[in-house]
Enzyme design. Structure first.
Site, mmCIF file in Angstrom:
data_model
loop_
_atom_site.group_PDB
_atom_site.id
_atom_site.type_symbol
_atom_site.label_atom_id
_atom_site.label_comp_id
_atom_site.label_asym_id
_atom_site.label_seq_id
_atom_site.Cartn_x
_atom_site.Cartn_y
_atom_site.Cartn_z
ATOM 1 N N PRO A 164 41.432 -16.668 16.692
ATOM 2 C CA PRO A 164 42.319 -16.475 15.539
ATOM 3 C C PRO A 164 43.474 -17.476 15.479
ATOM 4 O O PRO A 164 44.647 -17.130 15.646
ATOM 5 C CB PRO A 164 42.814 -15.049 15.728
ATOM 6 C CG PRO A 164 42.858 -14.871 17.215
ATOM 7 C CD PRO A 164 41.677 -15.661 17.736
ATOM 8 N N CYS A 165 43.136 -18.733 15.210
ATOM 9 C CA CYS A 165 44.159 -19.772 15.217
ATOM 10 C C CYS A 165 45.218 -19.556 14.139
ATOM 11 O O CYS A 165 46.323 -20.082 14.251
ATOM 12 C CB CYS A 165 43.538 -21.149 15.100
ATOM 13 S SG CYS A 165 42.604 -21.422 13.604
ATOM 14 N N HIS A 166 44.925 -18.746 13.128
ATOM 15 C CA HIS A 166 45.921 -18.479 12.084
ATOM 16 C C HIS A 166 47.123 -17.700 12.627
ATOM 17 O O HIS A 166 48.161 -17.657 11.998
ATOM 18 C CB HIS A 166 45.289 -17.719 10.910
ATOM 19 C CG HIS A 166 44.783 -16.366 11.260
ATOM 20 N ND1 HIS A 166 43.565 -16.166 11.919
ATOM 21 C CD2 HIS A 166 45.312 -15.134 11.071
ATOM 22 C CE1 HIS A 166 43.386 -14.866 12.094
ATOM 23 N NE2 HIS A 166 44.433 -14.223 11.590
#
Length: 102
Positions: free
Chosen positions: A52-54
Site C-alpha cells: 500500500p504505497c499510497h
C-alpha cells in the site's frame, strides 16, 4: 534481502486508515538515510494491490505529486476511502493519522 524488499515489508505493515512518512519507513526498514530510496522503491512497487504505497506521505502530511499509480488525486482518494483525515490545506492530519508503530 534487498533494501527494496525491506521497504516493501515495512510498508505492508502500515494499517488501513494510517500513514507513515518516507523517513519513518526508512528508519523502520533499517536505515534512516534511506528516505529517497523509499521513494524509488515505491515508484517501482511490483505489487500495487498488496504493497500500500499510497499510505506513505511526506513528513508534513503532503501527498506525493508524483504518486506512481494515478497521480496525487488518486492517492488522496485511496487514503480518504480508508478513513484518513485531511486538513483544510490538503495535507494529511498527521496528529490523527500517523502510524504509531511499536
Amino acid at each position: 534481502m534487498s533494501s527494496f524488499d525491506l521497504i516493501y515489508e515495512t510498508v505492508k505493515k502500515i494499517p488501513k486508515g494510517k500513514v507513515a512518512t518516507y523517513g519513518q519507513v526508512a528508519t523502520l526498514s533499517g536505515n534512516p538515510k534511506w528516505s529517497r530510496v523509499v521513494g524509488y522503491a515505491l515508484h517501482r512497487n511490483p505489487e500495487p494491490g498488496v504493497i500500500p504505497c499510497h499510505r506513505v506521505v511526506m513528513k508534513d502530511g503532503s501527498l506525493s505529486p508524483a504518486f506512481a499509480f494515478g497521480g496525487e488525486n488518486r492517492q488522496r482518494e485511496l487514503l480518504e476511502s480508508e478513513g484518513v483525515e485531511f486538513l483544510t490545506d490538503g495535507r494529511v492530519d498527521m496528529v490523527k493519522c500517523q502510524w504509531r508503530h511499536l
